[in-house]
Design a protein around this motif. Structure first.
Motif, mmCIF file in Angstrom:
data_model
loop_
_atom_site.group_PDB
_atom_site.id
_atom_site.type_symbol
_atom_site.label_atom_id
_atom_site.label_comp_id
_atom_site.label_asym_id
_atom_site.label_seq_id
_atom_site.Cartn_x
_atom_site.Cartn_y
_atom_site.Cartn_z
ATOM 1 N N SER A 95 0.833 -1.203 0.000
ATOM 2 C CA SER A 95 0.000 0.000 0.000
ATOM 3 C C SER A 95 0.869 1.254 0.000
ATOM 4 O O SER A 95 1.418 1.624 1.048
ATOM 5 C CB SER A 95 -0.934 0.021 1.207
ATOM 6 O OG SER A 95 -1.669 1.222 1.242
ATOM 7 N N ARG A 96 0.973 1.902 -1.163
ATOM 8 C CA ARG A 96 1.716 3.151 -1.220
ATOM 9 C C ARG A 96 0.966 4.252 -0.470
ATOM 10 O O ARG A 96 1.592 5.068 0.217
ATOM 11 C CB ARG A 96 1.963 3.602 -2.663
ATOM 12 C CG ARG A 96 2.807 4.875 -2.731
ATOM 13 C CD ARG A 96 3.082 5.341 -4.148
ATOM 14 N NE ARG A 96 3.754 4.315 -4.922
ATOM 15 C CZ ARG A 96 4.231 4.537 -6.157
ATOM 16 N NH1 ARG A 96 4.084 5.731 -6.731
ATOM 17 N NH2 ARG A 96 4.824 3.566 -6.819
ATOM 18 N N SER A 97 -0.346 4.279 -0.620
ATOM 19 C CA SER A 97 -1.113 5.344 0.028
ATOM 20 C C SER A 97 -0.937 5.305 1.540
ATOM 21 O O SER A 97 -0.771 6.348 2.186
ATOM 22 C CB SER A 97 -2.598 5.233 -0.343
ATOM 23 O OG SER A 97 -3.126 3.988 0.084
ATOM 24 N N ALA A 98 -0.963 4.105 2.137
ATOM 25 C CA ALA A 98 -0.779 3.984 3.580
ATOM 26 C C ALA A 98 0.619 4.430 3.993
ATOM 27 O O ALA A 98 0.795 5.081 5.034
ATOM 28 C CB ALA A 98 -1.027 2.543 4.028
ATOM 29 N N ARG A 99 1.607 4.134 3.183
ATOM 30 C CA ARG A 99 2.972 4.542 3.502
ATOM 31 C C ARG A 99 3.131 6.059 3.400
ATOM 32 O O ARG A 99 3.795 6.679 4.233
ATOM 33 C CB ARG A 99 3.965 3.833 2.570
ATOM 34 C CG ARG A 99 4.000 2.335 2.767
ATOM 35 C CD ARG A 99 5.066 1.671 1.933
ATOM 36 N NE ARG A 99 5.042 0.226 2.101
ATOM 37 C CZ ARG A 99 6.000 -0.589 1.690
ATOM 38 N NH1 ARG A 99 7.060 -0.107 1.082
ATOM 39 N NH2 ARG A 99 5.901 -1.896 1.882
ATOM 40 N N LEU A 100 2.515 6.635 2.385
ATOM 41 C CA LEU A 100 2.603 8.088 2.224
ATOM 42 C C LEU A 100 1.917 8.812 3.385
ATOM 43 O O LEU A 100 2.409 9.840 3.859
ATOM 44 C CB LEU A 100 1.995 8.509 0.891
ATOM 45 C CG LEU A 100 2.787 8.125 -0.358
ATOM 46 C CD1 LEU A 100 2.018 8.492 -1.618
ATOM 47 C CD2 LEU A 100 4.165 8.798 -0.369
ATOM 48 N N ILE A 101 0.796 8.279 3.840
ATOM 49 C CA ILE A 101 0.116 8.868 4.999
ATOM 50 C C ILE A 101 1.005 8.771 6.236
ATOM 51 O O ILE A 101 1.124 9.714 7.022
ATOM 52 C CB ILE A 101 -1.240 8.170 5.240
ATOM 53 C CG1 ILE A 101 -2.218 8.523 4.110
ATOM 54 C CG2 ILE A 101 -1.820 8.560 6.594
ATOM 55 C CD1 ILE A 101 -3.502 7.716 4.133
ATOM 56 N N GLU A 102 1.653 7.626 6.414
ATOM 57 C CA GLU A 102 2.556 7.438 7.551
ATOM 58 C C GLU A 102 3.721 8.417 7.492
ATOM 59 O O GLU A 102 4.078 9.042 8.508
ATOM 60 C CB GLU A 102 3.067 5.993 7.558
ATOM 61 C CG GLU A 102 4.108 5.680 8.608
ATOM 62 C CD GLU A 102 3.548 5.511 10.009
ATOM 63 O OE1 GLU A 102 4.313 5.112 10.913
ATOM 64 O OE2 GLU A 102 2.351 5.783 10.221
ATOM 65 N N ILE A 103 4.329 8.570 6.328
ATOM 66 C CA ILE A 103 5.449 9.509 6.181
ATOM 67 C C ILE A 103 4.980 10.937 6.417
ATOM 68 O O ILE A 103 5.656 11.727 7.098
ATOM 69 C CB ILE A 103 6.088 9.363 4.779
ATOM 70 C CG1 ILE A 103 6.779 7.997 4.658
ATOM 71 C CG2 ILE A 103 7.105 10.482 4.528
ATOM 72 C CD1 ILE A 103 7.264 7.676 3.268
ATOM 73 N N LYS A 104 3.832 11.283 5.873
ATOM 74 C CA LYS A 104 3.291 12.631 6.067
ATOM 75 C C LYS A 104 3.043 12.908 7.545
ATOM 76 O O LYS A 104 3.381 13.989 8.052
ATOM 77 C CB LYS A 104 2.001 12.791 5.272
ATOM 78 C CG LYS A 104 1.366 14.168 5.407
ATOM 79 C CD LYS A 104 0.077 14.254 4.595
ATOM 80 C CE LYS A 104 -0.606 15.606 4.793
ATOM 81 N NZ LYS A 104 -1.873 15.688 4.019
ATOM 82 N N ASN A 105 2.472 11.951 8.254
ATOM 83 C CA ASN A 105 2.172 12.139 9.670
ATOM 84 C C ASN A 105 3.427 12.229 10.526
ATOM 85 O O ASN A 105 3.457 12.952 11.525
ATOM 86 C CB ASN A 105 1.291 10.997 10.183
ATOM 87 C CG ASN A 105 -0.114 11.048 9.614
ATOM 88 O OD1 ASN A 105 -0.566 12.085 9.142
ATOM 89 N ND2 ASN A 105 -0.805 9.913 9.641
ATOM 90 N N LYS A 106 4.478 11.485 10.126
ATOM 91 C CA LYS A 106 5.686 11.436 10.946
ATOM 92 C C LYS A 106 6.753 12.446 10.502
ATOM 93 O O LYS A 106 7.476 12.985 11.348
ATOM 94 C CB LYS A 106 6.283 10.018 10.893
ATOM 95 C CG LYS A 106 5.368 8.921 11.410
ATOM 96 C CD LYS A 106 5.143 9.007 12.900
ATOM 97 C CE LYS A 106 4.189 7.925 13.400
ATOM 98 N NZ LYS A 106 4.690 6.557 13.255
ATOM 99 N N LEU A 107 6.845 12.691 9.193
ATOM 100 C CA LEU A 107 7.935 13.519 8.669
ATOM 101 C C LEU A 107 7.471 14.780 7.951
ATOM 102 O O LEU A 107 8.296 15.636 7.632
ATOM 103 C CB LEU A 107 8.812 12.698 7.713
ATOM 104 C CG LEU A 107 9.421 11.400 8.272
ATOM 105 C CD1 LEU A 107 10.208 10.681 7.191
ATOM 106 C CD2 LEU A 107 10.304 11.697 9.479
#
Length: 218
Positions: A95-107
């Protein structure tokens, strides 16, 4: 019947022998197959993560078996957890979308955009290099020089993303600072997932060895 001698009984030699045997060649292999490590009666899988399962599904299908008949494979989720001193980043499986959300939230937004662009470049390079590097023996006659010229260490501003790219470099056996393949590997892993075989890669090798033997390989 033509005879083929194969030196080396690893995954490549075994799959090659089984496919040739299916095409009515008589194949002979010499060599030791990969096995899990055994220490004091305990068995360890030295390469527990498994990518590109479609390659082996295709192999078993084309040699007369269904992948699910011989091996139990399950998706690993999350695929990776990157632990830093001050934060933790989880990469969801497939899931790219889930990873992008995680990166956005953390970084932050800029880091998420940067990662998305990296993966788009990795996808572009994968599509143009896959056939020449993986599906056929490499040949300069088929090489896309324009694509090879674009194969360089990507510029990454976020220090956390630099560390993650270093992970993909060492994951593939390269030095941490030489991550020019990392965005390609990250795309492939994200697209095809991270899986685990019940019994490890030793079980995969044994299943392929058994299939080759059933087809008549010696």
């Amino acid at each position: 019947m033509k005879k083929v001698f194969i030196e080396g009984a690893g995954l490549a030699g075994l799959t090659c022998a089984a496919r040739l045997q299916k095409f009515k060649y008589q194949t002979f292999l010499v060599g030791e197959p990969f096995r899990n490590t055994i220490i004091d009666g305990f068995e360890f899988d030295t390469a527990p993560l498994f990518t590109l399962p479609a390659v082996y599904r295709d192999f078993f299908q084309k040699t007369g078996k269904h992948f699910g008949q011989v091996l139990e494979v399950k998706a690993v989720d999350p695929a990776f957890i990157f632990q830093f001193p001050d934060l933790e980043i989880e990469f969801a499986n497939l899931s790219r979308s889930a990873r992008l959300i995680e990166i956005k939230n953390k970084l932050g937004e800029i880091a998420a955009t940067e990662w998305d662009e990296l993966l788009k470049t990795g996808e572009y390079l994968w599509e143009r290099m896959r056939e020449n590097y993986l599906e056929w023996e490499f040949s300069w006659l088929r090489a896309d020089l324009a694509t090879l010229m674009k194969l360089r260490i990507p510029r990454v501003g976020n220090p956390y993303l630099q560390k993650i790219l270093a992970h993909y470099a060492t994951y593939a056996g390269y030095p941490a600072g030489l991550y020019k393949w990392s965005h390609i590997l990250a795309f492939v892993e994200e697209s095809f997932g991270v899986w685990q075989i019940n019994g490890g890669l030793g079980a995969l090798t044994e299943a392929i060895r058994t299939r080759a033997s059933e087809l008549g390989c010696t």
